[in-house]
Design a protein around this motif. Structure first.
Motif, PDB file in Angstrom:
ATOM      1  N   THR A 165       0.826  -1.200   0.000  1.00  0.00           N
ATOM      2  CA  THR A 165       0.000   0.000   0.000  1.00  0.00           C
ATOM      3  C   THR A 165       0.858   1.247   0.000  1.00  0.00           C
ATOM      4  OG1 THR A 165      -0.091  -0.063   2.416  1.00  0.00           O
ATOM      5  CG2 THR A 165      -1.855  -1.172   1.212  1.00  0.00           C
ATOM      6  N   ILE A 166       0.395   2.228  -0.737  1.00  0.00           N
ATOM      7  CA  ILE A 166       1.031   3.545  -0.785  1.00  0.00           C
ATOM      8  C   ILE A 166      -0.039   4.566  -0.428  1.00  0.00           C
ATOM      9  CG2 ILE A 166       2.206   5.246  -2.207  1.00  0.00           C
ATOM     10  CD1 ILE A 166       3.250   2.998  -3.919  1.00  0.00           C
ATOM     11  N   HIS A 167       0.153   5.246   0.702  1.00  0.00           N
ATOM     12  CA  HIS A 167      -0.834   6.197   1.213  1.00  0.00           C
ATOM     13  C   HIS A 167      -2.196   5.518   1.387  1.00  0.00           C
ATOM     14  CE1 HIS A 167       2.128   9.322   0.641  1.00  0.00           C
ATOM     15  NE2 HIS A 167       2.218   9.044  -0.642  1.00  0.00           N
ATOM     16  N   GLY A 168      -2.181   4.274   1.804  1.00  0.00           N
ATOM     17  CA  GLY A 168      -3.427   3.578   2.093  1.00  0.00           C
ATOM     18  C   GLY A 168      -4.116   2.987   0.890  1.00  0.00           C
ATOM     19  N   ALA A 169      -3.572   3.122  -0.316  1.00  0.00           N
ATOM     20  CA  ALA A 169      -4.205   2.599  -1.530  1.00  0.00           C
ATOM     21  C   ALA A 169      -3.352   1.475  -2.099  1.00  0.00           C
ATOM     22  CB  ALA A 169      -4.353   3.712  -2.575  1.00  0.00           C
ATOM     23  N   PRO A 170      -3.978   0.416  -2.644  1.00  0.00           N
ATOM     24  CA  PRO A 170      -3.202  -0.680  -3.235  1.00  0.00           C
ATOM     25  C   PRO A 170      -2.316  -0.177  -4.368  1.00  0.00           C
ATOM     26  CG  PRO A 170      -5.498  -1.287  -2.967  1.00  0.00           C
ATOM     27  CD  PRO A 170      -5.405   0.187  -2.694  1.00  0.00           C
ATOM     28  N   ALA A 171      -1.043  -0.624  -4.368  1.00  0.00           N
ATOM     29  CA  ALA A 171      -0.114  -0.190  -5.405  1.00  0.00           C
ATOM     30  C   ALA A 171      -0.303  -0.966  -6.696  1.00  0.00           C
ATOM     31  CB  ALA A 171       1.324  -0.346  -4.907  1.00  0.00           C
ATOM     32  N   HIS A 172      -0.819  -2.184  -6.609  1.00  0.00           N
ATOM     33  CA  HIS A 172      -0.996  -2.989  -7.812  1.00  0.00           C
ATOM     34  C   HIS A 172      -2.224  -3.874  -7.628  1.00  0.00           C
ATOM     35  CE1 HIS A 172      -0.167  -5.412 -11.334  1.00  0.00           C
ATOM     36  NE2 HIS A 172      -0.273  -6.497 -10.588  1.00  0.00           N
ATOM     37  N   ILE A 173      -3.108  -3.881  -8.613  1.00  0.00           N
ATOM     38  CA  ILE A 173      -4.318  -4.696  -8.584  1.00  0.00           C
ATOM     39  C   ILE A 173      -4.375  -5.497  -9.874  1.00  0.00           C
ATOM     40  CG2 ILE A 173      -6.838  -4.669  -8.525  1.00  0.00           C
ATOM     41  CD1 ILE A 173      -6.734  -2.134  -6.930  1.00  0.00           C
ATOM     42  N   THR A 174      -4.537  -6.787  -9.757  1.00  0.00           N
ATOM     43  CA  THR A 174      -4.651  -7.660 -10.923  1.00  0.00           C
ATOM     44  C   THR A 174      -6.105  -7.679 -11.394  1.00  0.00           C
ATOM     45  OG1 THR A 174      -2.854  -9.038 -10.084  1.00  0.00           O
ATOM     46  CG2 THR A 174      -4.269  -9.986 -11.790  1.00  0.00           C
ATOM     47  N   ARG A 175      -6.309  -7.365 -12.667  1.00  0.00           N
ATOM     48  CA  ARG A 175      -7.661  -7.349 -13.222  1.00  0.00           C
ATOM     49  C   ARG A 175      -8.088  -8.759 -13.616  1.00  0.00           C
ATOM     50  NH1 ARG A 175      -9.331  -2.445 -11.516  1.00  0.00           N
ATOM     51  NH2 ARG A 175      -7.691  -0.898 -11.918  1.00  0.00           N
ATOM     52  N   TYR A 176      -9.334  -9.074 -13.418  1.00  0.00           N
ATOM     53  CA  TYR A 176      -9.867 -10.370 -13.820  1.00  0.00           C
ATOM     54  C   TYR A 176     -11.364 -10.229 -14.084  1.00  0.00           C
ATOM     55  CZ  TYR A 176     -10.830 -10.324  -8.784  1.00  0.00           C
ATOM     56  OH  TYR A 176     -11.219  -9.966  -7.525  1.00  0.00           O
ATOM     57  N   GLY A 177     -11.904 -11.174 -14.840  1.00  0.00           N
ATOM     58  CA  GLY A 177     -13.323 -11.131 -15.195  1.00  0.00           C
ATOM     59  C   GLY A 177     -14.103 -12.336 -14.723  1.00  0.00           C
ATOM     60  N   SER A 178     -13.482 -13.188 -13.904  1.00  0.00           N
ATOM     61  CA  SER A 178     -14.177 -14.371 -13.392  1.00  0.00           C
ATOM     62  C   SER A 178     -13.554 -14.774 -12.069  1.00  0.00           C
ATOM     63  CB  SER A 178     -14.100 -15.530 -14.389  1.00  0.00           C
ATOM     64  OG  SER A 178     -12.745 -15.954 -14.548  1.00  0.00           O
ATOM     65  N   ILE A 179     -14.339 -15.492 -11.265  1.00  0.00           N
ATOM     66  CA  ILE A 179     -13.835 -16.073 -10.023  1.00  0.00           C
ATOM     67  C   ILE A 179     -14.281 -17.522  -9.970  1.00  0.00           C
ATOM     68  CG2 ILE A 179     -13.749 -13.920  -8.717  1.00  0.00           C
ATOM     69  CD1 ILE A 179     -16.406 -14.607  -7.478  1.00  0.00           C
ATOM     70  N   THR A 180     -13.429 -18.384  -9.409  1.00  0.00           N
ATOM     71  CA  THR A 180     -13.722 -19.806  -9.280  1.00  0.00           C
ATOM     72  C   THR A 180     -13.988 -20.106  -7.813  1.00  0.00           C
ATOM     73  OG1 THR A 180     -12.307 -20.300 -11.162  1.00  0.00           O
ATOM     74  CG2 THR A 180     -12.877 -22.134  -9.717  1.00  0.00           C
ATOM     75  N   LEU A 181     -15.091 -20.795  -7.554  1.00  0.00           N
ATOM     76  CA  LEU A 181     -15.557 -21.037  -6.188  1.00  0.00           C
ATOM     77  C   LEU A 181     -15.514 -22.520  -5.864  1.00  0.00           C
ATOM     78  CD1 LEU A 181     -18.714 -18.750  -6.377  1.00  0.00           C
ATOM     79  CD2 LEU A 181     -16.405 -18.092  -5.696  1.00  0.00           C
ATOM     80  N   ALA A 182     -15.324 -22.835  -4.578  1.00  0.00           N
ATOM     81  CA  ALA A 182     -15.393 -24.215  -4.086  1.00  0.00           C
ATOM     82  C   ALA A 182     -16.783 -24.438  -3.508  1.00  0.00           C
ATOM     83  CB  ALA A 182     -14.322 -24.459  -3.019  1.00  0.00           C
ATOM     84  N   VAL A 183     -17.566 -25.301  -4.144  1.00  0.00           N
ATOM     85  CA  VAL A 183     -18.949 -25.536  -3.752  1.00  0.00           C
ATOM     86  C   VAL A 183     -19.225 -27.036  -3.690  1.00  0.00           C
ATOM     87  CG1 VAL A 183     -19.877 -23.349  -4.619  1.00  0.00           C
ATOM     88  CG2 VAL A 183     -19.617 -25.273  -6.177  1.00  0.00           C
ATOM     89  N   THR A 184     -20.338 -27.379  -3.040  1.00  0.00           N
ATOM     90  CA  THR A 184     -20.769 -28.766  -2.986  1.00  0.00           C
ATOM     91  C   THR A 184     -21.533 -29.104  -4.268  1.00  0.00           C
ATOM     92  OG1 THR A 184     -22.872 -28.206  -1.937  1.00  0.00           O
ATOM     93  CG2 THR A 184     -20.972 -28.573  -0.481  1.00  0.00           C
ATOM     94  N   PRO A 185     -21.792 -30.385  -4.549  1.00  0.00           N
ATOM     95  CA  PRO A 185     -22.574 -30.720  -5.751  1.00  0.00           C
ATOM     96  C   PRO A 185     -23.942 -30.058  -5.779  1.00  0.00           C
ATOM     97  CG  PRO A 185     -21.465 -32.668  -4.934  1.00  0.00           C
ATOM     98  CD  PRO A 185     -21.226 -31.587  -3.911  1.00  0.00           C
TER      99      PRO A 185
END
Length: 338
Positions: free
Chosen positions: A192-212
């Motif tokens: 963090t620089i002055h309380g803000a993230p210095a680098h953020i990775t962009r993405y368009g999906s998330i993978t979740l762990a779920v039951t059947p």
């Protein structure tokens, strides 16, 4: 005739005894020396082996792309203080046997871990616990908490869909573990620089762990409406469940037959014979809320003035522009009026 006993002189017996005694002493001395020599050699070997290690060396030259097989390798004992940290030993050879060489190696020279390619990562399926399934959903910058969700976070999922009573928000799943964001499977350390993230990775999906069962529920929900994501606090995950909410609950008014409140209406007939116009107004027109210091009489007057203003507006809307008298003329009554 009786046999005569051999006569052995005392001098001869002394010499024979001395020879036998010398042979016994010599054997005893040699045995003692050999035992001490063997013990000394064993102690020396132990001291030498204590500071030595078995390293793996090729028995022939191998080119890049060759398979490192145990049949082409041998163990050699070398002093521990003359090898590199990357040198393969007999204890670590099992982790490299069968792998492909990326550099040439030569007969008799110890193998190094850098002679091989990078270790292949285990399958992503190894991240799943028994009974879990991995399911990927699309997210946007808003629906991913501005791309601040990282693997290992826990989230709640909501469904926005149209139901019998209009648009509804339904709690879908709770405390779901995030396995990956895009192609990233490891948490990102944000500097963090002055309380803000210095680098953020962009993405368009998330993978979740779920039951059947959750897998089927989430896949169906993606076809029914819009899925929204809510991030759970890391240090206080035991928060209450999300409520079910209707669109009309946002305004605090019950829904009518079509989901919209409909106040009672009053019809007003405005105009002249043959040119009448019927208009509708709510029975109770909204008006400005008087201050707490206003008297009941002033509130009634204000309400009447507002209703009169509304009625006047309707009259002007129903009367043709050409028939509206000016401020300095007298309106003529239509024929037939007394």
């Amino acid at each position: 005739m009786p046999l005569r006993k051999p006569h052995i002189s005392p001098f001869t017996a002394l010499i024979v005894g001395a020879i036998l005694l010398g042979i016994g002493v010599a054997w005893l001395v040699m045995h003692t020396l050999q035992s001490r020599e063997a013990a000394a050699a064993a102690a020396l070997r132990a001291r030498l082996e204590k500071n030595r290690v078995q390293v793996v060396v090729p028995t022939r030259n191998l080119k890049p792309g060759s398979i490192a097989d145990s049949a082409d390798m041998a163990a050699r004992s070398v002093p521990h203080d003359v090898i590199y940290p990357q040198t393969l030993t007999a204890a670590t050879w099992g982790n490299y046997s069968g792998r492909v060489l990326t550099r040439p190696v030569y007969k008799g020279r110890p193998l190094l871990s850098t002679d091989f390619g990078p270790v292949a990562k285990r399958s992503f399926a190894g991240e799943l616990a028994p009974g879990e399934r991995a399911l990927t959903i699309d997210v946007s910058g808003i629906n991913s908490i501005a791309n601040l969700i990282v693997p290992g976070n826990r989230i709640d999922l909501m469904l926005l869909a149209k139901g019998p009573q209009g648009t509804e928000e339904l709690p879908l799943l709770r405390h779901i573990r995030v396995l990956a964001t895009g192609h990233n499977t490891t948490p990102v350390a944000y500097a963090t620089i002055h309380g803000a993230p210095a680098h953020i990775t962009r993405y368009g999906s998330i993978t979740l762990a779920v039951t059947p069962q959750q897998t089927a529920k989430l896949a169906l929900a993606a076809q029914v409406g819009q899925i929204r994501v809510a991030l759970i606090p890391q240090h206080h995950p035991a928060s209450g469940p999300l409520p079910t909410l209707l669109k009309d609950d946002l305004f605090g008014t019950p829904a009518g037959p079509q989901g919209v409140a409909s106040p009672p209406m009053v019809q007003y007939i405005i105009g002249s014979p043959g040119r009448n116009k019927v208009s509708e107004l709510p029975e109770s027109m909204p008006m400005q809320t008087p201050t707490s210091t206003a008297s009941p009489q002033s509130r009634v007057i204000a309400r009447e003035q507002q209703e009169l203003s509304t009625l006047t507006h309707l009259v002007h809307a129903a009367t043709p522009t050409a028939g509206v008298p000016s401020d300095h003329s007298t309106a003529e009554l239509p024929k037939g009026y007394p």
